[in-house]
Design an enzyme around this catalytic site. Sequence first.
Site, PDB file in Angstrom:
ATOM      1  N   CYS A 125       3.154   6.769 -22.365  1.00  2.23           N
ATOM      2  CA  CYS A 125       1.997   7.037 -21.266  1.00  2.23           C
ATOM      3  C   CYS A 125       2.751   7.862 -19.856  1.00  2.23           C
ATOM      4  CB  CYS A 125       1.941   5.584 -20.708  1.00  2.23           C
ATOM      5  SG  CYS A 125       0.583   4.747 -21.825  1.00  2.23           S
TER       6      CYS A 125
ATOM      7  N   SER B 152       0.875  -1.193   0.080  1.00  2.00           N
ATOM      8  CA  SER B 152       0.170  -0.018  -0.051  1.00  2.00           C
ATOM      9  C   SER B 152       0.920   1.231  -0.215  1.00  2.00           C
ATOM     10  CB  SER B 152      -0.901   0.017   1.177  1.00  2.00           C
ATOM     11  OG  SER B 152      -1.799  -1.236   1.184  1.00  2.00           O
ATOM     12  N   ALA B 153       2.128   1.336   0.306  1.00  2.37           N
ATOM     13  CA  ALA B 153       3.008   2.341   0.223  1.00  2.37           C
ATOM     14  C   ALA B 153       2.654   3.389   1.259  1.00  2.37           C
ATOM     15  CB  ALA B 153       3.023   2.941  -1.138  1.00  2.37           C
ATOM     16  N   ILE B 154       1.868   3.068   2.163  1.00  2.00           N
ATOM     17  CA  ILE B 154       1.732   3.857   3.110  1.00  2.00           C
ATOM     18  C   ILE B 154       2.959   4.173   4.425  1.00  2.00           C
ATOM     19  CG2 ILE B 154      -0.143   4.714   4.829  1.00  2.00           C
ATOM     20  CD1 ILE B 154      -0.911   4.570   1.991  1.00  2.00           C
TER      21      ILE B 154
ATOM     22  N   HIS C 220       2.836   4.631   7.978  1.00  2.00           N
ATOM     23  CA  HIS C 220       1.727   4.800   8.816  1.00  2.00           C
ATOM     24  C   HIS C 220       1.979   5.565   9.936  1.00  2.00           C
ATOM     25  CE1 HIS C 220      -0.815   1.818   6.972  1.00  2.00           C
ATOM     26  NE2 HIS C 220       0.346   0.933   6.806  1.00  2.00           N
TER      27      HIS C 220
END
Length: 527
Positions: free
Chosen positions: A402, A46-48, A50
């Site tokens: 892209c 999730s690349a959080i 915390h």
Amino acid sequence: MEFDLAIVGAGTTGCAVARHLARHDLRIALVDAAEDVAAGASRANSAIVHAGFDAKPGTLMARLNVRGNAVFEDWCRELSIPFNRCGSLVSAFTADDEATLRDLLARGEANGVPDLRIVSGDEARALEPRLSKEALSALWAPTAAIACPYEFCIACAENARANGAVWKLGAPVRAMRDLGDAVEVTAGAETFRARFVVDAAGVFADDVARLLGDDSFSIHARKGEYLLLDRAAAPLARVLFPCPTKLGKGILVSPTVDGNTFAGPTAVDQESKTDTSVTAEGIATLKKAGLKSVPDLDFRKAITLFAGLRSQPGEGDFVIRRSAACPRLVLAAGICSPGFTSAPAIAETVEGLLAEAGLELRPRADWNPKRERPVPFRKMDAAARAAAIAADPLQGRIVCRCETVTEAEIVDAIRRGATTLDAVKRRTRAGMGRCQGGFCSPRVMEILSRELSRPFPALTKDGGASHLVVGATRAAAAGKYAGAQHVIASEASPFIRGEAAPVIASKASVVIRHSDDGDVCDVAIVG
């Protein structure tokens, strides 16, 4: 060859330990079965960063989360990693949820998380306007942040290598033997000695520990599926959590440092430590949970699905300690969430354990904590782009439309250690955009083939048996087709000579090599 320290596992934990310990005068080997760093959970989480309110007070998870959050930005600044302290909201939709928020607030305060507070639904929507109107209140954690987990991992590994560490990738650890004054490690086809070993092998950490007789803990895999949206789906300003459950922090909706939005992860315990398939059930779960938090989330703009495996320790906390079975083994196992946030603090803890075990730590006078990275071409202004092209003409060749990735950037990634299509992708974002590599993959393959002097059939997506090219229908005569061009085609597009045509990502693509006189000399299928 003999090392002072062998780190088994080149994920976030192992790479952070390598980077932190490389400040000392040590011979360090960073070992992994995969052909690149960040090839496991570190590429699919999730690349959080915390804040630290979720973990139970008194646990390693709680202490190392808060410490890791405090120093994470410093690590990102030194290693040129994008970092955004955007803050997070845990939303309450029922009275029971609001009781959970109060519990989380008390837990966070006990853990030492600064500036936590519960805000009303209207205050929460002022912080994140796209939050559901059904949210009654939320826990606001301003110290939460987002970063890129695989970029963090790559940066730590590169900085460790710049300070003398050695990478041993594509080298699964098959055996270890305690020699008394050292550990004999057999990794891949090589056997070497290390005075100490750190087990940071993710979901396989218990298997690695058993090689030295340590069966004191067990790891099982928990699969988390994700759904990633195109940047055209306007990203959020904050990380949005639901109230947590026994299986984890729940399915969140979050921005990324690259401007996308994602929903995830699911939480499915499984026997397999290798199954990262995505299921229809998982997708449905992601959509339902995502829309509860953000009702206008446009899943029609989804560009990819993926899954990662979290290492779930049987004892419910990180397993970071010296092994009772082998005095030269230090365990850094069971690193589930908040493992990404905790990585710098885990590295500090492992350093202390190694010192206790007898590893002499003499600071290097020439240690360089920084990893310099040039500004990506896609982020340059017009003047900077002109200067970059003047300095290196390959900067003027766009390979990935892209993400506006240049040939020069791909060459640089390969020369820094990328040997597979996904390794290039993780370093440059070529293939991470809307078409998911449909246009650029064959062109990246051509550059890989040229730079590594490898034929197309030897190239892989991500190592092992993930070959991209099945084979040629007709071999070219030696030297006859020097300078030949590659052309892409699919069921939806005609053969276009001399220019790569867009490819439907869900279809197999055909790579056609022409001779200088225009004849087709070979054809290969790219899966």
